[in-house]
Design an enzyme around this catalytic site. Structure first.
Site, PDB file in Angstrom:
ATOM      1  N   ASN A  38       7.496   2.741  13.648  1.00  0.00           N
ATOM      2  CA  ASN A  38       6.137   3.250  13.520  1.00  0.00           C
ATOM      3  C   ASN A  38       5.188   2.688  14.581  1.00  0.00           C
ATOM      4  OD1 ASN A  38       4.230   4.820  12.280  1.00  0.00           O
ATOM      5  ND2 ASN A  38       4.083   3.588  10.414  1.00  0.00           N
ATOM      6  N   ARG A 148       3.810   1.654  -7.988  1.00  0.00           N
ATOM      7  CA  ARG A 148       3.057   0.629  -7.262  1.00  0.00           C
ATOM      8  C   ARG A 148       1.571   0.922  -7.408  1.00  0.00           C
ATOM      9  NH1 ARG A 148       3.006  -0.144  -0.687  1.00  0.00           N
ATOM     10  NH2 ARG A 148       1.178   1.179  -0.853  1.00  0.00           N
ATOM     11  N   TYR A 160      -5.849  -1.462   2.506  1.00  0.00           N
ATOM     12  CA  TYR A 160      -4.478  -1.035   2.704  1.00  0.00           C
ATOM     13  C   TYR A 160      -3.982  -0.260   1.477  1.00  0.00           C
ATOM     14  CZ  TYR A 160       0.409  -0.774   2.310  1.00  0.00           C
ATOM     15  OH  TYR A 160       1.646  -0.249   2.096  1.00  0.00           O
ATOM     16  N   ASP A 211       1.573  -4.362  -3.509  1.00  0.00           N
ATOM     17  CA  ASP A 211       1.850  -4.776  -2.125  1.00  0.00           C
ATOM     18  C   ASP A 211       0.630  -5.519  -1.568  1.00  0.00           C
ATOM     19  OD1 ASP A 211       2.653  -5.057   0.470  1.00  0.00           O
ATOM     20  OD2 ASP A 211       3.015  -2.919   0.852  1.00  0.00           O
ATOM     21  N   HIS A 213       0.621  -6.885   1.422  1.00  0.00           N
ATOM     22  CA  HIS A 213       0.635  -6.511   2.840  1.00  0.00           C
ATOM     23  C   HIS A 213       0.269  -7.677   3.758  1.00  0.00           C
ATOM     24  CE1 HIS A 213       0.619  -3.262   5.933  1.00  0.00           C
ATOM     25  NE2 HIS A 213       1.491  -2.778   5.082  1.00  0.00           N
ATOM     26  N   GLU A 237       4.624  -7.926  -3.365  1.00  0.00           N
ATOM     27  CA  GLU A 237       5.304  -7.696  -2.092  1.00  0.00           C
ATOM     28  C   GLU A 237       4.523  -8.297  -0.929  1.00  0.00           C
ATOM     29  OE1 GLU A 237       5.823  -3.505  -1.473  1.00  0.00           O
ATOM     30  OE2 GLU A 237       5.910  -3.766   0.690  1.00  0.00           O
ATOM     31  N   GLU A 263      10.121  -5.877   4.676  1.00  0.00           N
ATOM     32  CA  GLU A 263      10.142  -4.551   5.298  1.00  0.00           C
ATOM     33  C   GLU A 263      10.040  -4.638   6.824  1.00  0.00           C
ATOM     34  OE1 GLU A 263       6.667  -2.860   3.224  1.00  0.00           O
ATOM     35  OE2 GLU A 263       5.738  -2.667   5.174  1.00  0.00           O
ATOM     36  N   ARG A 284      13.540  -6.584   1.098  1.00  0.00           N
ATOM     37  CA  ARG A 284      13.084  -5.216   1.407  1.00  0.00           C
ATOM     38  C   ARG A 284      13.540  -4.695   2.761  1.00  0.00           C
ATOM     39  NH1 ARG A 284       9.873  -2.071  -0.588  1.00  0.00           N
ATOM     40  NH2 ARG A 284       8.243  -1.851   0.984  1.00  0.00           N
ATOM     41  N   HIS A 313      12.430  -0.733   1.705  1.00  0.00           N
ATOM     42  CA  HIS A 313      11.220  -0.045   2.163  1.00  0.00           C
ATOM     43  C   HIS A 313      11.521   1.450   2.273  1.00  0.00           C
ATOM     44  CE1 HIS A 313       8.237   0.208   5.821  1.00  0.00           C
ATOM     45  NE2 HIS A 313       7.623   0.520   4.707  1.00  0.00           N
ATOM     46  N   GLU A 340      11.887   2.182  -2.718  1.00  0.00           N
ATOM     47  CA  GLU A 340      10.566   2.801  -2.540  1.00  0.00           C
ATOM     48  C   GLU A 340      10.747   4.265  -2.154  1.00  0.00           C
ATOM     49  OE1 GLU A 340       8.323   1.071   0.659  1.00  0.00           O
ATOM     50  OE2 GLU A 340       6.429   1.948  -0.016  1.00  0.00           O
ATOM     51  N   TRP A 403      -2.640  -7.046   9.657  1.00  0.00           N
ATOM     52  CA  TRP A 403      -2.764  -5.739   8.978  1.00  0.00           C
ATOM     53  C   TRP A 403      -1.699  -5.628   7.922  1.00  0.00           C
ATOM     54  CZ3 TRP A 403       0.321  -1.335   8.323  1.00  0.00           C
ATOM     55  CH2 TRP A 403      -0.339  -0.341   7.550  1.00  0.00           C
TER      56      TRP A 403
HETATM   57  O1  KDG Z   1       5.061   1.251   9.082  1.00  0.00           O
HETATM   58  C1  KDG Z   1       4.268   0.559   8.196  1.00  0.00           C
HETATM   59  C2  KDG Z   1       4.276   1.180   6.803  1.00  0.00           C
HETATM   60  O2  KDG Z   1       5.536   1.676   6.458  1.00  0.00           O
HETATM   61  C3  KDG Z   1       3.874   0.142   5.800  1.00  0.00           C
HETATM   62  O3  KDG Z   1       2.558  -0.226   6.003  1.00  0.00           O
HETATM   63  C4  KDG Z   1       4.053   0.651   4.392  1.00  0.00           C
HETATM   64  O4  KDG Z   1       3.807  -1.565   3.499  1.00  0.00           O
HETATM   65  C5  KDG Z   1       4.257  -0.438   3.408  1.00  0.00           C
HETATM   66  C6  KDG Z   1       5.043  -0.111   2.219  1.00  0.00           C
HETATM   67  O5  KDG Z   1       5.298  -1.016   1.433  1.00  0.00           O
HETATM   68  O6  KDG Z   1       5.419   1.041   2.060  1.00  0.00           O
HETATM   69 MG    MG Z   2       4.819  -2.904   2.128  1.00  0.00          MG
END
Ligand code: KDG
Ligand code: MG
Length: 403
Positions: A38, A148, A160, A211, A213, A237, A263, A284, A313, A340, A403
């Protein structure tokens, strides 16, 4: 021997960017692999086209392990998301070919089904707690056993996991990275209220996930984990960035809320300490970003020794090719936890016709030989690549943050 005669990279954007590797053989059988990273898609496309494909031509497609070792050990520069996504794409495509030649769905080559279906979790997102819980009820009504919960944080303009579109969340949203603001204090006040309301409205028969993040320090994550214990979350997560795996020791000392991470991991080395010290409950790592089926099975094997289960993920940037591969892995691996599942757009589903299907909270990879996912190249060509970045995050004083 089944000889590799050609390979090419297909980049398409049916709503979002996907990079797909197609490997062709002298027996007319071809295989597909997802290579989507991504926001950095073209780096992997170049790695494959310029550095990997020339080395594949003429090799025996059946020698999956040897080709994996050639691309990993044989390269002086190991690991990292670009390299491991490229290796993953080759690995997936070769397993796809092997399955097609055998006339068997991939999970049969991985030891057969260990369960009847793959429990998936959906994303319930909302600007407010009420909106998030309405979305959760919508999924529960469709049979989902795990959801989630992500909700807007009062006082922050964007958070997020929350988007204006209730049905879809697509974070890679801008030609140049958009900027979000973050406040740990505001966030930490908001999540326990979300989970308290969640249990009140949704009851106790559904798994609730969250999550973080990568936005907390270990001690902050320990406090949030403790605050959420009464609501029995399925997992928290990415509590904190995991470059320093020892960070998770501190979280573990303070909470029994289960932890998931990985992830963004690319190899077994990224999770070795986390698994061996039993600092996490779910790993993950994914087929596409962690070196393919071959390497992810190795990670799952290590995790199984330490009671760590898988939780791949499965956001929209993992293409249907990856989702197909993940489902064969999930169905076969003994220590599966959850998968997921974020719906792709109709355009994406049309470009990647697939055999996997959803019923009653579970996905099943289907019985088509190989991965059970194809690509409509003519349709893919109608959606040219569009640069799209993930956002960046700043604290309220302007400092750059995770992020
Ligand atoms: O590429 C980044 C996204 O897939 C991510 O931000 C999504 O954290 C994510 C998740 O748990 O699906
Ligand atoms: Mg995530």
């Amino acid at each position: 021997m089944i000889k590799i005669t050609g390979a090419k990279v297909i980049v398409t954007c049916p709503g979002r960017n996907f990079v797909t590797l197609k490997i062709e053989t002298d027996q007319g059988v071809y295989g597909l692999g997802d290579a989507t990273l991504n926001g950095r898609e073209l780096a992997v496309a170049s790695y494959l086209t310029d550095h990997v494909i020339p080395c594949l031509i003429g090799r025996d497609a059946h020698r999956i392990e040897d080709i994996w070792q050639f691309l990993y050990r044989g390269a002086y520069w190991r690991r990292g998301p670009v390299t491991m996504s490229a290796i993953a794409a080759v690995d997936m495509a070769l397993w796809d070919i092997k399955g097609k030649v055998a006339g068997l769905p991939l999970y049969q080559l991985l030891g057969g089904a260990s369960r009847d279906g793959v429990m998936v979790y959906a994303h319930a997102n909302g600007v407010s707690i009420e909106e998030t819980l309405e979305r959760a009820e919508h999924y529960i009504a469709q049979g989902y056993k795990a959801v989630r919960l992500q909700s807007g944080v009062p006082g922050l303009k964007s958070t997020y996991g929350v988007s204006k579109d209730k049905d879809r969340y697509e974070p890679a949203d801008a030609d140049i990275p958009s900027e979000n603001l973050w406040s740990t204090e505001k966030y930490l006040r908001s999540v326990p209220a979300l989970f308290e309301a969640g249990r009140e409205k949704l009851g106790w028969d559904v798994h609730l996930l969250h999550d973080i993040h990568h936005r907390l320090t270990p001690i902050e994550a320990g406090r949030l984990g403790k605050d959420l214990e009464p609501y029995r979350p399925f997992w928290l997560e990415d509590a904190t960035p995991a470059e320093n795996q020892a960070n998770f020791r501190l979280i573990r000392q303070h909470t029994t809320s289960p932890l998931a991470v990985g992830e963004v991991f690319n190899s077994i080395w990224d999770c070795k300490q986390l698994i061996e010290e039993q600092l996490i409950d779910y790993i993950r790592a994914t087929v596409v970003h962690a070196g393919g089926i071959t390497h992810l099975r190795r990670i799952a094997g290590l995790a199984d020794l330490y009671n760590v289960r898988t939780g791949c993920h499965g956001a929209t940037d993992l293409s249907p090719v990856c989702m197909g591969a993940a489902l064969h892995f999930d169905l076969s691996v003994p220590n599966f936890g959850v998968q997921e599942y974020m719906h792709h757009t109709e355009e994406t589903d049309a470009v990647f016709p697939h055999a996997y299907s959803y019923a009653d909270g579970m996905l099943h990879p289907g019985e088509a030989p190989g991965l059970g996912v194809d690509i409509d190249e003519a349709l893919a060509a109608k959606y040219p690549y569009r640069r799209a970045y993930l956002p960046v995050n700043r604290l309220e004083d302007g400092s750059m943050y995770n992020w």
